[in-house]
Enzyme design. Structure first.
Site, short mmCIF file in Angstrom:
data_model
loop_
_atom_site.label_atom_id
_atom_site.label_comp_id
_atom_site.label_asym_id
_atom_site.label_seq_id
_atom_site.Cartn_x
_atom_site.Cartn_y
_atom_site.Cartn_z
N LYS A 16 0.81 -1.21 -0.14
CA LYS A 16 -0.09 0.12 -0.24
C LYS A 16 0.96 1.29 -0.06
O LYS A 16 0.73 2.47 -0.71
CB LYS A 16 -1.04 -0.02 1.31
CG LYS A 16 -1.95 1.12 1.25
CD LYS A 16 -3.02 1.75 0.31
CE LYS A 16 -3.68 2.80 0.73
NZ LYS A 16 -4.78 2.98 -0.02
N LYS A 21 -0.84 11.36 6.28
CA LYS A 21 -0.82 10.45 7.08
C LYS A 21 -0.09 9.28 6.18
O LYS A 21 0.98 8.40 6.77
CB LYS A 21 -2.07 9.82 7.78
CG LYS A 21 -2.29 8.73 8.63
CD LYS A 21 -2.63 7.56 8.16
CE LYS A 21 -3.96 7.37 7.53
NZ LYS A 21 -4.34 6.03 6.95
P1 NAP Z 1 -13.07 8.06 7.77
O1 NAP Z 1 -14.39 8.42 6.93
O2 NAP Z 1 -12.61 9.34 8.46
O3 NAP Z 1 -13.63 6.76 9.04
C1 NAP Z 1 -12.54 6.58 9.96
C2 NAP Z 1 -13.20 5.77 10.82
O4 NAP Z 1 -12.42 5.27 12.06
C3 NAP Z 1 -14.52 6.12 11.52
O5 NAP Z 1 -15.41 4.96 11.60
C4 NAP Z 1 -13.90 6.63 12.74
O6 NAP Z 1 -14.92 6.52 14.02
C5 NAP Z 1 -12.95 5.50 13.03
N1 NAP Z 1 -11.68 5.64 14.29
C6 NAP Z 1 -10.76 6.74 14.02
N2 NAP Z 1 -9.91 6.65 15.00
C7 NAP Z 1 -10.74 5.81 15.75
C8 NAP Z 1 -10.20 5.54 17.26
N3 NAP Z 1 -9.14 5.67 17.86
N4 NAP Z 1 -10.99 4.30 17.70
C9 NAP Z 1 -11.88 3.83 16.95
N5 NAP Z 1 -12.41 4.27 15.83
C10 NAP Z 1 -11.82 5.29 15.21
O7 NAP Z 1 -11.91 7.42 6.90
P2 NAP Z 1 -12.24 6.34 5.63
O8 NAP Z 1 -11.99 7.18 4.63
O9 NAP Z 1 -13.19 5.38 5.89
O10 NAP Z 1 -10.60 6.02 5.84
C11 NAP Z 1 -10.37 4.62 6.58
C12 NAP Z 1 -9.10 3.83 6.44
O11 NAP Z 1 -9.15 3.61 4.95
C13 NAP Z 1 -7.95 4.84 6.68
O12 NAP Z 1 -6.74 4.10 7.06
C14 NAP Z 1 -7.82 5.35 5.16
O13 NAP Z 1 -6.44 6.01 5.00
C15 NAP Z 1 -7.93 4.17 4.11
N6 NAP Z 1 -8.57 4.39 2.97
C16 NAP Z 1 -9.22 5.20 2.62
C17 NAP Z 1 -9.62 5.60 1.29
C18 NAP Z 1 -10.53 6.66 1.01
O14 NAP Z 1 -10.69 6.90 -0.39
N7 NAP Z 1 -11.49 6.95 1.73
C19 NAP Z 1 -9.08 4.61 0.17
C20 NAP Z 1 -8.20 3.81 0.71
C21 NAP Z 1 -7.84 3.52 1.99
P3 NAP Z 1 -15.70 7.96 14.32
O15 NAP Z 1 -16.84 7.67 13.34
O16 NAP Z 1 -15.99 7.92 15.59
O17 NAP Z 1 -15.05 9.16 13.83
#
Ligand code: NAP
Length: 303
Positions: free
Chosen positions: A179, A247
């Site tokens: 990744k 990040k």
């Molecule tokens: P997001 O919408 O910001 O969601 C993050 C999730 O993580 C939320 O459910 C959040 O809970 C939870 N979370 C964060 N810190 C936490 C903690 N300390 N304890 C418990 N829950 C926690 O982000 P996302 O876009 O879905 O991304 C998730 C992962 O996928 C990341 O690692 C990101 O780099 C990766 N990713 C994202 C994409 C993209 O296009 N978005 C593509 C590839 C990979 P709350 O609801 O309470 O905030």
């Protein structure tokens, strides 16, 4: 994991954000029974209405005995918290559980987590994804997998529900290492797209026509095809947020530094993303990298 051979295994899902929510839903739509937990309550409501059970904490979720638990949270300390924190899963998960981490986190820490969990008879599979929010919704993600062959074979049918291309790269941590490579290629390419579009703009070209013809040739990429039109239209809404890519690039540059590898293009694009974030753009999509070029060049892509 006898239940798996007789009927659909019971799944758990931790983290229902932009990625986790649609991925969990796709697994439910494929017939898997589901227990979910999200730090901010309420985000599991739609899945609850579709039949999911909502747990009170990661420890509560794991104590209910799911066969496979997926994690989809933000960063390395967040994965550590849901695994080993006060209400973490490691305190209650039964031996034989497989934990699959879809978050993008540090490869080195992933290896540590896998070793600690293996001592408890729990397998840890790193399975970061690429393909954005649209790939998560449509079940067309690319998934980069690290972990033991046995564990990966057990979870492969589930990974194939949420992904179109799923590749097992080897032991724990190698999915995250791959990744990191994905982020280098994707983000340095995005800078190239922004620079090409800046030159096109200042040369008086129609940006949409330029994207169409350049995107169909040897300079074609996911970035120019999907993000080029958004840059031309001044649409900076996230799919993938700048705060998250900062990040990811910190993970990449730390990994490269340990390997003694100077990644100058990646370091430069990371600095440009930080500039955009410092001006309040951290929650914009990665295509807002274009703003750094607009500031430097004294023009705007979208008039
Ligand atoms: P997001 O919408 O910001 O969601 C993050 C999730 O993580 C939320 O459910 C959040 O809970 C939870 N979370 C964060 N810190 C936490 C903690 N300390 N304890 C418990 N829950 C926690 O982000 P996302 O876009 O879905 O991304 C998730 C992962 O996928 C990341 O690692 C990101 O780099 C990766 N990713 C994202 C994409 C993209 O296009 N978005 C593509 C590839 C990979 P709350 O609801 O309470 O905030």
């Amino acid at each position: 994991m006898n239940a798996m051979s007789e009927s659909k295994p019971q799944l758990g899902y931790i983290g229902l954000g932009i990625m986790g929510l649609p991925m969990a839903r796709n697994l439910m739509d494929a017939g898997y029974p589901m227990i979910v937990w999200n730090r901010t309550p309420g985000k599991g409501q739609a899945l609850e209405q579709a039949g999911a059970v909502v747990a009170d904490s990661p420890a509560d979720l794991a104590s209910r005995g799911p066969d496979v638990i997926f994690i989809n949270v933000t960063d390395t300390p967040d994965v550590e918290a849901v695994l080993f924190g006060e209400q973490g899963m490691a305190s209650t998960a039964k031996p034989g559980t497989i934990i699959v981490d879809h978050s993008t986190i540090s490869p080195d820490r992933t290896r540590d987590f896998a070793e600690r969990l293996a001592d408890q008879g729990i397998a840890f599979v790193d399975a970061p994804v690429s393909g954005g929010d649209i790939g998560a919704q449509q079940g067309t993600l690319s998934i980069m997998v690290g972990g033991t062959l046995n564990a990966v074979e057990e979870v492969m049918p589930m990974l194939q529900v949420v992904g179109k291309r799923v590749v097992h790269l080897g032991e724990a941590g190698l999915g995250q290492a791959c990744k990191a490579c994905n982020q280098v290629a994707g983000m340095v390419t995005l800078l190239g797209v922004c620079e090409a579009m800046a030159l096109a703009k200042q040369s008086g070209l129609d940006l949409d026509k330029m994207i169409q013809v350049v995107g169909g040739g040897a300079a074609g990429s996911w970035q120019i095809t999907n993000l080029g039109p958004k840059i031309a239209a001044g649409d900076h809404d996230p799919g993938f947020m700048i705060d998250l890519v900062i990040k990811d690039l910190a993970i990449v540059l730390d990994t490269a530094k340990r390997a003694g590898l100077p990644l100058e293009g990646t370091a430069h694009v990371a600095d440009l993303f930080k500039q955009v974030a410092a001006q309040g753009g951290g929650r914009l999509g990665t295509q807002a990298l274009a703003k750094a070029l607009e500031s430097a060049g004294g023009f705007t892509f979208h008039d």
